[in-house]
Write a protein that holds these residues in place. Sequence first.
Motif, PDB file in Angstrom:
ATOM      1  N   LEU A 276       0.823  -1.206   0.000  1.00  0.00           N
ATOM      2  CA  LEU A 276       0.000   0.000   0.000  1.00  0.00           C
ATOM      3  C   LEU A 276       0.863   1.265   0.000  1.00  0.00           C
ATOM      4  CD1 LEU A 276      -2.921   0.985   0.092  1.00  0.00           C
ATOM      5  CD2 LEU A 276      -2.798   0.845   2.580  1.00  0.00           C
ATOM      6  N   HIS A 277       1.847   1.325   0.873  1.00  0.00           N
ATOM      7  CA  HIS A 277       2.723   2.501   0.940  1.00  0.00           C
ATOM      8  C   HIS A 277       3.520   2.676  -0.357  1.00  0.00           C
ATOM      9  CE1 HIS A 277       1.740   2.521   5.207  1.00  0.00           C
ATOM     10  NE2 HIS A 277       2.194   3.765   5.220  1.00  0.00           N
ATOM     11  N   ASN A 278       4.015   1.579  -0.913  1.00  0.00           N
ATOM     12  CA  ASN A 278       4.733   1.674  -2.189  1.00  0.00           C
ATOM     13  C   ASN A 278       3.834   2.200  -3.294  1.00  0.00           C
ATOM     14  OD1 ASN A 278       7.654   0.633  -2.424  1.00  0.00           O
ATOM     15  ND2 ASN A 278       6.717  -0.786  -0.986  1.00  0.00           N
ATOM     16  N   SER A 279       2.606   1.713  -3.351  1.00  0.00           N
ATOM     17  CA  SER A 279       1.670   2.170  -4.385  1.00  0.00           C
ATOM     18  C   SER A 279       1.417   3.669  -4.266  1.00  0.00           C
ATOM     19  CB  SER A 279       0.351   1.412  -4.277  1.00  0.00           C
ATOM     20  OG  SER A 279       0.562   0.046  -4.553  1.00  0.00           O
ATOM     21  N   TYR A 280       1.207   4.139  -3.052  1.00  0.00           N
ATOM     22  CA  TYR A 280       0.950   5.570  -2.845  1.00  0.00           C
ATOM     23  C   TYR A 280       2.205   6.408  -3.104  1.00  0.00           C
ATOM     24  CZ  TYR A 280      -3.900   5.411  -1.417  1.00  0.00           C
ATOM     25  OH  TYR A 280      -5.263   5.283  -1.430  1.00  0.00           O
ATOM     26  N   ALA A 281       3.363   5.908  -2.706  1.00  0.00           N
ATOM     27  CA  ALA A 281       4.609   6.652  -2.944  1.00  0.00           C
ATOM     28  C   ALA A 281       4.871   6.832  -4.427  1.00  0.00           C
ATOM     29  CB  ALA A 281       5.782   5.926  -2.285  1.00  0.00           C
ATOM     30  N   ILE A 282       4.456   5.863  -5.220  1.00  0.00           N
ATOM     31  CA  ILE A 282       4.666   5.913  -6.669  1.00  0.00           C
ATOM     32  C   ILE A 282       3.502   6.614  -7.370  1.00  0.00           C
ATOM     33  CG2 ILE A 282       4.941   4.449  -8.716  1.00  0.00           C
ATOM     34  CD1 ILE A 282       6.407   2.473  -6.888  1.00  0.00           C
ATOM     35  N   GLY A 283       2.405   6.815  -6.639  1.00  0.00           N
ATOM     36  CA  GLY A 283       1.259   7.509  -7.222  1.00  0.00           C
ATOM     37  C   GLY A 283       0.333   6.603  -8.011  1.00  0.00           C
ATOM     38  N   ARG A 284       0.143   5.385  -7.532  1.00  0.00           N
ATOM     39  CA  ARG A 284      -0.759   4.463  -8.214  1.00  0.00           C
ATOM     40  C   ARG A 284      -2.036   4.275  -7.410  1.00  0.00           C
ATOM     41  NH1 ARG A 284       2.070   5.832 -11.410  1.00  0.00           N
ATOM     42  NH2 ARG A 284       3.299   4.682 -12.915  1.00  0.00           N
ATOM     43  N   PRO A 285      -3.191   4.543  -8.028  1.00  0.00           N
ATOM     44  CA  PRO A 285      -4.464   4.307  -7.345  1.00  0.00           C
ATOM     45  C   PRO A 285      -4.607   2.836  -6.954  1.00  0.00           C
ATOM     46  CG  PRO A 285      -4.789   5.545  -9.381  1.00  0.00           C
ATOM     47  CD  PRO A 285      -3.373   5.060  -9.381  1.00  0.00           C
ATOM     48  N   VAL A 286      -5.398   2.597  -5.929  1.00  0.00           N
ATOM     49  CA  VAL A 286      -5.532   1.257  -5.364  1.00  0.00           C
ATOM     50  C   VAL A 286      -6.995   0.827  -5.397  1.00  0.00           C
ATOM     51  CG1 VAL A 286      -5.200  -0.091  -3.251  1.00  0.00           C
ATOM     52  CG2 VAL A 286      -3.544   1.655  -3.870  1.00  0.00           C
ATOM     53  N   ILE A 287      -7.200  -0.436  -5.742  1.00  0.00           N
ATOM     54  CA  ILE A 287      -8.503  -1.087  -5.590  1.00  0.00           C
ATOM     55  C   ILE A 287      -8.380  -1.896  -4.307  1.00  0.00           C
ATOM     56  CG2 ILE A 287     -10.175  -2.707  -6.564  1.00  0.00           C
ATOM     57  CD1 ILE A 287      -8.860  -2.083  -9.336  1.00  0.00           C
ATOM     58  N   ILE A 288      -9.219  -1.592  -3.321  1.00  0.00           N
ATOM     59  CA  ILE A 288      -8.987  -2.130  -1.982  1.00  0.00           C
ATOM     60  C   ILE A 288     -10.295  -2.367  -1.236  1.00  0.00           C
ATOM     61  CG2 ILE A 288      -8.803   0.126  -0.860  1.00  0.00           C
ATOM     62  CD1 ILE A 288      -6.221  -1.084   0.500  1.00  0.00           C
ATOM     63  N   ASN A 289     -10.278  -3.292  -0.310  1.00  0.00           N
ATOM     64  CA  ASN A 289     -11.388  -3.488   0.626  1.00  0.00           C
ATOM     65  C   ASN A 289     -11.044  -2.688   1.881  1.00  0.00           C
ATOM     66  OD1 ASN A 289      -9.222  -5.343   1.049  1.00  0.00           O
ATOM     67  ND2 ASN A 289     -10.535  -6.662   2.272  1.00  0.00           N
ATOM     68  N   LYS A 290     -11.397  -1.427   1.852  1.00  0.00           N
ATOM     69  CA  LYS A 290     -10.944  -0.440   2.835  1.00  0.00           C
ATOM     70  C   LYS A 290     -11.229  -0.822   4.286  1.00  0.00           C
ATOM     71  CE  LYS A 290     -11.204   4.503   3.764  1.00  0.00           C
ATOM     72  NZ  LYS A 290     -11.792   5.763   3.344  1.00  0.00           N
ATOM     73  N   SER A 291     -12.361  -1.437   4.561  1.00  0.00           N
ATOM     74  CA  SER A 291     -12.704  -1.757   5.954  1.00  0.00           C
ATOM     75  C   SER A 291     -11.699  -2.711   6.599  1.00  0.00           C
ATOM     76  CB  SER A 291     -14.110  -2.342   6.043  1.00  0.00           C
ATOM     77  OG  SER A 291     -14.168  -3.592   5.377  1.00  0.00           O
ATOM     78  N   ALA A 292     -11.051  -3.543   5.802  1.00  0.00           N
ATOM     79  CA  ALA A 292     -10.061  -4.479   6.344  1.00  0.00           C
ATOM     80  C   ALA A 292      -8.777  -3.769   6.779  1.00  0.00           C
ATOM     81  CB  ALA A 292      -9.735  -5.565   5.316  1.00  0.00           C
ATOM     82  N   PHE A 293      -8.607  -2.519   6.406  1.00  0.00           N
ATOM     83  CA  PHE A 293      -7.396  -1.773   6.732  1.00  0.00           C
ATOM     84  C   PHE A 293      -7.630  -0.735   7.823  1.00  0.00           C
ATOM     85  CE2 PHE A 293      -6.847  -3.704   2.704  1.00  0.00           C
ATOM     86  CZ  PHE A 293      -5.515  -4.048   2.647  1.00  0.00           C
ATOM     87  N   LYS A 294      -8.845  -0.724   8.393  1.00  0.00           N
ATOM     88  CA  LYS A 294      -9.155   0.231   9.454  1.00  0.00           C
ATOM     89  C   LYS A 294      -8.210   0.015  10.630  1.00  0.00           C
ATOM     90  CE  LYS A 294     -12.986   2.083  12.129  1.00  0.00           C
ATOM     91  NZ  LYS A 294     -12.351   3.363  12.214  1.00  0.00           N
TER      92      LYS A 294
END
Length: 130
Positions: free
Chosen positions: A42-60
């Motif tokens: 997740l951090h690598n994707s954001y650092a590189i600027g790539r949008p994420v498809i994610i099940n957000k509630s699992a990361f709360k």
Amino acid sequence: ISKTLGPIKDVLVDSRDLANEIAKSSLTLHIKPGGESYGHLLHNSYAIGRPVIINKSAFKDQAGDELLSGDTCFDTDKMSILELREALINLASSPNNYLTMCQRVRARFDAVISWKYEAEKIKRFLERLQ
């Protein structure tokens, strides 16, 4: 998805090559029951600027939770598969919209991650090793 965003492929890579593989992709699919511990992908994707498809509630309440704002990811908890499909088609149909989303992802990373704070934590850790 389309030629605009490039082909989707399965990628298994050595962790040293992970950032390069994310940079070659258009999006990061990161669906995990139970979330994660630190959030390396997740951090690598954001650092590189790539949008994420994610099940957000699992990361709360996980390390990457703060990164997951509504305009930087596609939350599968709040979208049906058809809504996700439509959102991805819309994104693929407009390179400008895709670029804007990538810029928002990177801006979110910069807003959440404090390099000075992280450097201080590492400095204190190293000082305790002496």
